[in-house]
Design a protein around this motif. Structure first.
Motif, PDB file in Angstrom:
ATOM      1  N   GLN A 389      17.326 -76.944 -35.267  1.00  0.00           N
ATOM      2  CA  GLN A 389      16.581 -77.421 -34.110  1.00  0.00           C
ATOM      3  C   GLN A 389      17.483 -78.019 -33.026  1.00  0.00           C
ATOM      4  O   GLN A 389      17.061 -78.181 -31.876  1.00  0.00           O
ATOM      5  CB  GLN A 389      15.550 -78.462 -34.551  1.00  0.00           C
ATOM      6  CG  GLN A 389      14.432 -77.896 -35.409  1.00  0.00           C
ATOM      7  CD  GLN A 389      13.614 -76.849 -34.674  1.00  0.00           C
ATOM      8  OE1 GLN A 389      12.951 -77.151 -33.690  1.00  0.00           O
ATOM      9  NE2 GLN A 389      13.657 -75.610 -35.138  1.00  0.00           N
ATOM     10  N   VAL A 390      18.722 -78.357 -33.382  1.00  0.00           N
ATOM     11  CA  VAL A 390      19.655 -78.877 -32.374  1.00  0.00           C
ATOM     12  C   VAL A 390      19.927 -77.821 -31.309  1.00  0.00           C
ATOM     13  O   VAL A 390      20.310 -78.134 -30.185  1.00  0.00           O
ATOM     14  CB  VAL A 390      20.971 -79.348 -33.032  1.00  0.00           C
ATOM     15  CG1 VAL A 390      21.889 -80.027 -32.013  1.00  0.00           C
ATOM     16  CG2 VAL A 390      20.683 -80.322 -34.168  1.00  0.00           C
ATOM     17  N   SER A 391      19.698 -76.570 -31.645  1.00  0.00           N
ATOM     18  CA  SER A 391      19.935 -75.479 -30.693  1.00  0.00           C
ATOM     19  C   SER A 391      19.016 -75.583 -29.474  1.00  0.00           C
ATOM     20  O   SER A 391      19.277 -74.955 -28.445  1.00  0.00           O
ATOM     21  CB  SER A 391      19.740 -74.123 -31.372  1.00  0.00           C
ATOM     22  OG  SER A 391      18.391 -73.966 -31.800  1.00  0.00           O
ATOM     23  N   LEU A 392      17.943 -76.363 -29.574  1.00  0.00           N
ATOM     24  CA  LEU A 392      17.025 -76.536 -28.444  1.00  0.00           C
ATOM     25  C   LEU A 392      17.501 -77.610 -27.464  1.00  0.00           C
ATOM     26  O   LEU A 392      16.890 -77.816 -26.416  1.00  0.00           O
ATOM     27  CB  LEU A 392      15.631 -76.916 -28.962  1.00  0.00           C
ATOM     28  CG  LEU A 392      14.937 -75.875 -29.851  1.00  0.00           C
ATOM     29  CD1 LEU A 392      13.620 -76.419 -30.368  1.00  0.00           C
ATOM     30  CD2 LEU A 392      14.716 -74.573 -29.107  1.00  0.00           C
ATOM     31  N   THR A 393      18.582 -78.283 -27.788  1.00  0.00           N
ATOM     32  CA  THR A 393      19.083 -79.372 -26.955  1.00  0.00           C
ATOM     33  C   THR A 393      19.440 -78.886 -25.547  1.00  0.00           C
ATOM     34  O   THR A 393      20.030 -77.822 -25.366  1.00  0.00           O
ATOM     35  CB  THR A 393      20.343 -79.991 -27.602  1.00  0.00           C
ATOM     36  OG1 THR A 393      19.983 -80.550 -28.863  1.00  0.00           O
ATOM     37  CG2 THR A 393      20.938 -81.072 -26.715  1.00  0.00           C
ATOM     38  N   LYS A 394      19.099 -79.707 -24.560  1.00  0.00           N
ATOM     39  CA  LYS A 394      19.421 -79.388 -23.162  1.00  0.00           C
ATOM     40  C   LYS A 394      20.667 -80.144 -22.712  1.00  0.00           C
ATOM     41  O   LYS A 394      21.563 -79.569 -22.091  1.00  0.00           O
ATOM     42  CB  LYS A 394      18.227 -79.715 -22.272  1.00  0.00           C
ATOM     43  CG  LYS A 394      18.446 -79.364 -20.799  1.00  0.00           C
ATOM     44  CD  LYS A 394      17.134 -79.393 -20.020  1.00  0.00           C
ATOM     45  CE  LYS A 394      16.455 -80.743 -20.029  1.00  0.00           C
ATOM     46  NZ  LYS A 394      15.273 -80.801 -19.127  1.00  0.00           N
ATOM     47  N   TYR A 395      20.732 -81.427 -22.991  1.00  0.00           N
ATOM     48  CA  TYR A 395      21.930 -82.239 -22.730  1.00  0.00           C
ATOM     49  C   TYR A 395      22.490 -82.693 -24.075  1.00  0.00           C
ATOM     50  O   TYR A 395      21.801 -83.366 -24.845  1.00  0.00           O
ATOM     51  CB  TYR A 395      21.592 -83.486 -21.913  1.00  0.00           C
ATOM     52  CG  TYR A 395      21.251 -83.260 -20.455  1.00  0.00           C
ATOM     53  CD1 TYR A 395      22.221 -83.405 -19.457  1.00  0.00           C
ATOM     54  CD2 TYR A 395      19.956 -82.938 -20.063  1.00  0.00           C
ATOM     55  CE1 TYR A 395      21.897 -83.231 -18.117  1.00  0.00           C
ATOM     56  CE2 TYR A 395      19.636 -82.748 -18.721  1.00  0.00           C
ATOM     57  CZ  TYR A 395      20.606 -82.901 -17.762  1.00  0.00           C
ATOM     58  OH  TYR A 395      20.287 -82.727 -16.426  1.00  0.00           O
ATOM     59  N   LEU A 396      23.730 -82.329 -24.349  1.00  0.00           N
ATOM     60  CA  LEU A 396      24.408 -82.766 -25.569  1.00  0.00           C
ATOM     61  C   LEU A 396      25.572 -83.672 -25.189  1.00  0.00           C
ATOM     62  O   LEU A 396      26.476 -83.251 -24.466  1.00  0.00           O
ATOM     63  CB  LEU A 396      24.922 -81.564 -26.362  1.00  0.00           C
ATOM     64  CG  LEU A 396      25.808 -81.873 -27.587  1.00  0.00           C
ATOM     65  CD1 LEU A 396      25.050 -82.691 -28.624  1.00  0.00           C
ATOM     66  CD2 LEU A 396      26.338 -80.574 -28.210  1.00  0.00           C
ATOM     67  N   MET A 397      25.537 -84.904 -25.658  1.00  0.00           N
ATOM     68  CA  MET A 397      26.631 -85.855 -25.415  1.00  0.00           C
ATOM     69  C   MET A 397      27.335 -86.092 -26.745  1.00  0.00           C
ATOM     70  O   MET A 397      26.705 -86.525 -27.720  1.00  0.00           O
ATOM     71  CB  MET A 397      26.078 -87.170 -24.848  1.00  0.00           C
ATOM     72  CG  MET A 397      25.323 -87.000 -23.546  1.00  0.00           C
ATOM     73  SD  MET A 397      24.588 -88.554 -22.917  1.00  0.00           S
ATOM     74  CE  MET A 397      26.066 -89.437 -22.427  1.00  0.00           C
ATOM     75  N   ILE A 398      28.633 -85.816 -26.802  1.00  0.00           N
ATOM     76  CA  ILE A 398      29.367 -85.940 -28.053  1.00  0.00           C
ATOM     77  C   ILE A 398      30.644 -86.739 -27.844  1.00  0.00           C
ATOM     78  O   ILE A 398      31.397 -86.500 -26.897  1.00  0.00           O
ATOM     79  CB  ILE A 398      29.662 -84.551 -28.665  1.00  0.00           C
ATOM     80  CG1 ILE A 398      30.372 -84.693 -30.009  1.00  0.00           C
ATOM     81  CG2 ILE A 398      30.422 -83.640 -27.709  1.00  0.00           C
ATOM     82  CD1 ILE A 398      30.417 -83.401 -30.817  1.00  0.00           C
ATOM     83  N   ALA A 399      30.854 -87.718 -28.736  1.00  0.00           N
ATOM     84  CA  ALA A 399      32.010 -88.618 -28.652  1.00  0.00           C
ATOM     85  C   ALA A 399      32.846 -88.509 -29.920  1.00  0.00           C
ATOM     86  O   ALA A 399      32.391 -87.992 -30.946  1.00  0.00           O
ATOM     87  CB  ALA A 399      31.533 -90.052 -28.463  1.00  0.00           C
ATOM     88  N   ALA A 400      34.084 -88.995 -29.836  1.00  0.00           N
ATOM     89  CA  ALA A 400      35.007 -88.946 -30.974  1.00  0.00           C
ATOM     90  C   ALA A 400      34.903 -90.226 -31.791  1.00  0.00           C
ATOM     91  O   ALA A 400      35.030 -91.324 -31.255  1.00  0.00           O
ATOM     92  CB  ALA A 400      36.441 -88.760 -30.482  1.00  0.00           C
ATOM     93  N   LYS A 401      34.688 -90.084 -33.085  1.00  0.00           N
ATOM     94  CA  LYS A 401      34.550 -91.266 -33.949  1.00  0.00           C
ATOM     95  C   LYS A 401      35.854 -92.059 -34.023  1.00  0.00           C
ATOM     96  O   LYS A 401      35.841 -93.266 -34.259  1.00  0.00           O
ATOM     97  CB  LYS A 401      34.114 -90.859 -35.349  1.00  0.00           C
ATOM     98  CG  LYS A 401      35.199 -90.150 -36.160  1.00  0.00           C
ATOM     99  CD  LYS A 401      34.796 -90.002 -37.610  1.00  0.00           C
ATOM    100  CE  LYS A 401      35.928 -89.405 -38.442  1.00  0.00           C
ATOM    101  NZ  LYS A 401      35.588 -89.320 -39.862  1.00  0.00           N
ATOM    102  N   GLU A 402      36.999 -91.366 -33.788  1.00  0.00           N
ATOM    103  CA  GLU A 402      38.283 -92.064 -33.864  1.00  0.00           C
ATOM    104  C   GLU A 402      38.409 -93.148 -32.798  1.00  0.00           C
ATOM    105  O   GLU A 402      39.164 -94.111 -32.962  1.00  0.00           O
ATOM    106  CB  GLU A 402      39.433 -91.052 -33.715  1.00  0.00           C
ATOM    107  CG  GLU A 402      39.622 -90.126 -34.896  1.00  0.00           C
ATOM    108  CD  GLU A 402      38.665 -88.947 -34.887  1.00  0.00           C
ATOM    109  OE1 GLU A 402      38.691 -88.168 -35.848  1.00  0.00           O
ATOM    110  OE2 GLU A 402      37.880 -88.810 -33.916  1.00  0.00           O
ATOM    111  N   ASP A 403      37.683 -93.002 -31.677  1.00  0.00           N
ATOM    112  CA  ASP A 403      37.775 -93.984 -30.596  1.00  0.00           C
ATOM    113  C   ASP A 403      37.010 -95.269 -30.901  1.00  0.00           C
ATOM    114  O   ASP A 403      37.319 -96.323 -30.341  1.00  0.00           O
ATOM    115  CB  ASP A 403      37.234 -93.386 -29.292  1.00  0.00           C
ATOM    116  CG  ASP A 403      38.107 -92.248 -28.794  1.00  0.00           C
ATOM    117  OD1 ASP A 403      39.327 -92.290 -29.028  1.00  0.00           O
ATOM    118  OD2 ASP A 403      37.555 -91.308 -28.187  1.00  0.00           O
ATOM    119  N   ALA A 404      35.983 -95.164 -31.748  1.00  0.00           N
ATOM    120  CA  ALA A 404      35.155 -96.328 -32.073  1.00  0.00           C
ATOM    121  C   ALA A 404      34.474 -96.076 -33.408  1.00  0.00           C
ATOM    122  O   ALA A 404      33.358 -95.549 -33.445  1.00  0.00           O
ATOM    123  CB  ALA A 404      34.127 -96.591 -30.978  1.00  0.00           C
TER     124      ALA A 404
END
Length: 598
Positions: A389-404
């Protein structure tokens, strides 16, 4: 462990979690408004004993609170989670074995297999018609009455194993439009669902597809219909696992009949299409009237004491929010196992679910480089946009876990702040244009057509965010814009009907433009009373390719770049659907009934 919906409701009533409504209620708008009032107050489940125009009682708000949902599945939730953990990562499961976990997994496995019972169970059912069911209409512009908690079962063919059965929750229109009363009903499914594959196979083989629609039964059966099971793994397995009792069924003239359901609607998918909708949907707007498959109804079955379950969808949060939270609790181990590099995912309910997804991934391509940049995250983002169902996403914001390491995708405001401190707008915006989007999203060019935007952030902060209303005194808004407010640190909302390019030019020389890297243009500032309002308006009213811009926009090797701030045009456009509203007199009457129940 419940054997029926009635048994579950009696248990809730005994424990003060259900109240009966004895006065007659109107299924046309009124019942839905009462249900929403109960949910908003975090009230009990409601059993309507007298529904106007129907001989059946109806129940709503069954899963309306986390406490109630946990209570309903208190005997099986841990064994189900253990089984999912085992399925997701058997190696880790056996690294730390315990007798209790092994027993839990074994019990869940035993109860998960569907059980065929004698066709003599047909004697527990009687026949009725679609028009006998409560004709619940939730919103004024809905095309008719809809089933909102159906369990829609289909198989690739009549001879397929029961283990090939798919059970999904798709809205079913039982009246209105061009449907022949009691003989036809609408079937709204999305292209990527298993039932679509079953239908396509039937069309290719020039044969009818038999479909069974169950209503009620043990609460686990309803929950199973929304469970995101892997392809070719039947939801009937999850239904048995979560109920602690094997899903019982029998075959009637080639149709699967749930022996424990309150209602069973049996029919064949017609060869053509018919208009379905409009329907007030979970994004908070109507979905329009479009051609969709429909069923030729063969038979409608009901138990003698059948209870009709329903829910109401609309702008989040609603009862389906509780569904999502419960499902996420169970399936949490499945995402990292299915998508290496993904640490956490959150489809943001306040933004309409599919319009916005937050993700946390690993950025290990340059592990010793202090100037880390998004590289592995881009690979992970592409995998996410092809996943379930993630394939229906319109805006995807992804961050790196190493930063926080402690960053939590469920703390949406903090996640936004983390992203906005680090994102480089000349590098970290990645568009997919002219692609497929959610059927319920009308911000694109046409049905199912629109765009997506991936925003990635990795590395050290490149700006400091501010949250000071005095900063706005030096912002000279151009013609057509007449209001501005700080939503949270780093985010502004600007009101007006002016041109986006004029606003971008006006922002070029603003001294604080780097401190407020996100601006949403809205119709009315008064509509944004809190952060959830910002999320809903911004992400349900914008199409990335058409509505995202910024200061000094340009293309470099076909890559779109801007300078801070990014500007999102979140104003209502002529092609958008209308927000959901009910007449004030209906809302007032529903509130009075709700208050009299307490």
């Amino acid at each position: 462990m419940y054997t029926s919906l009635k048994q579950a409701l009696l248990d809730l009533e005994k424990n003060g979690m259900l109240k009966r409504v004895y006065q007659e209620v109107d299924p046309n708008l009124e019942m839905a408004a009462i249900a929403q009032a109960a949910y908003a107050a975090q009230g009990p489940a409601l059993l309507f004993e007298k529904v106007k125009g129907s001989r059946f009682s109806a129940v709503c708000n069954l899963f309306g609170t986390e406490k109630r949902t946990q209570f309903l599945f208190r005997h099986t939730i841990e064994s189900t989670k253990t089984a999912v953990q085992f399925k997701s990562n058997p190696i880790d499961f056996f690294k730390t074995p315990s007798p209790a976990k092994m027993i839990q997994a074994a019990k869940a496995g035993i109860s998960s297999l569907p059980k065929r019972v004698s066709a003599h169970h047909m004697k527990h059912f009687q026949e009725c018609a679609l028009s006998d069911l409560p004709q619940i209409k939730c919103w004024p512009m809905d095309g008719g009455a809809f089933l909102t908690l159906p369990q829609v079962a289909s198989r690739p063919s009549e001879n397929s194993s029961i283990m090939a059965t798919n059970v999904g929750m798709y809205r079913i229109q039982i009246s209105g439009n061009d449907y022949i009363l009691n003989k036809e009903c609408g079937l709204h499914y999305q292209i990527k669902r298993d039932i679509a594959r079953h239908h396509q196979k039937a069309l290719e083989e020039n044969r009818p597809l038999k479909v069974s629609i169950f209503l009620g039964g043990p609460p686990a059966h309803t929950m199973a219909a929304i469970m995101p099971m892997p392809e070719n793994l039947s939801e009937l397995i999850f239904a048995g696992m979560l109920s602690g009792r094997r899903f019982r069924y029998f075959i009637h003239n080639g149709y699967i009949v749930s022996a424990d359901a309150d209602f069973c609607i049996l029919g064949e998918v017609a060869k053509g299409l018919k208009p379905e909708g409009p329907f007030g949907d979970h994004v908070g707007y109507y979905s329009g009237c479009h051609d969709f498959p429909y069923l030729k109804v063969y038979k409608v079955l009901c138990k003698k004491d059948a209870i009709y379950p329903f829910t109401v969808v609309g702008r989040p949060p609603q009862e389906d929010t509780s569904f999502g939270q419960f499902i996420h609790q169970i399936t949490k181990p499945m995402v990292p196992a299915s998508l290496p590099g993904v640490c956490a995912v959150h489809a943001v309910d306040a933004a309409g679910v599919h319009p916005l997804c937050l993700a946390l991934g690993s950025e290990s391509f340059k592990p010793f480089d202090k100037d880390r940049e998004p590289m592995e995250l881009l690979k992970t983002a592409n995998a996410l946009l092809g996943f379930n169902q993630v394939s229906l996403t319109k805006y995807l914001m992804i961050a790196a876990k190493e930063d926080a390491p402690n960053l939590d995708v469920n703390h949406v405001g903090a996640f936004f702040a983390h992203m906005l401190e680090r994102i480089h707008f000349n590098r970290d915006l990645h568009f997919q244009t002219s692609t497929t989007v959610d059927t319920l999203d009308y911000t694109g060019s046409s049905l199912n057509h629109g765009s997506k935007l991936v925003l990635v952030a990795a590395g050290s902060p490149c700006r400091t965010l501010r949250n000071n209303a005095d900063d706005l005194l030096s912002l000279n808004l151009p013609k057509g814009f007449d209001g501005v407010k700080v939503v949270m640190e780093g985010i502004l909302a600007i009101q007006g009907a002016g041109l986006v390019q004029n606003l971008a030019i006006a922002l070029e020389n603003w001294e604080y433009r780097e401190n407020y890297p996100w601006i949403s243009i809205v119709d009315k500032l008064n509509d944004i009373k809190n952060f959830d309002d910002f999320l809903w308006i911004t992400f349900t009213r914008s199409d990335p390719a058409k509505d995202v811009s910024g200061v000094s926009p340009q293309f470099c090797h076909k890559h779109f770049t801007i300078a801070s701030p990014m500007i999102v045009d979140a104003r209502i456009k002529p092609h958008h659907q209308k927000p959901l509203e009910r007449p004030l007199d209906v809302e007032k009457r529903a509130q009075q009934i709700w208050e009299s129940i307490q």
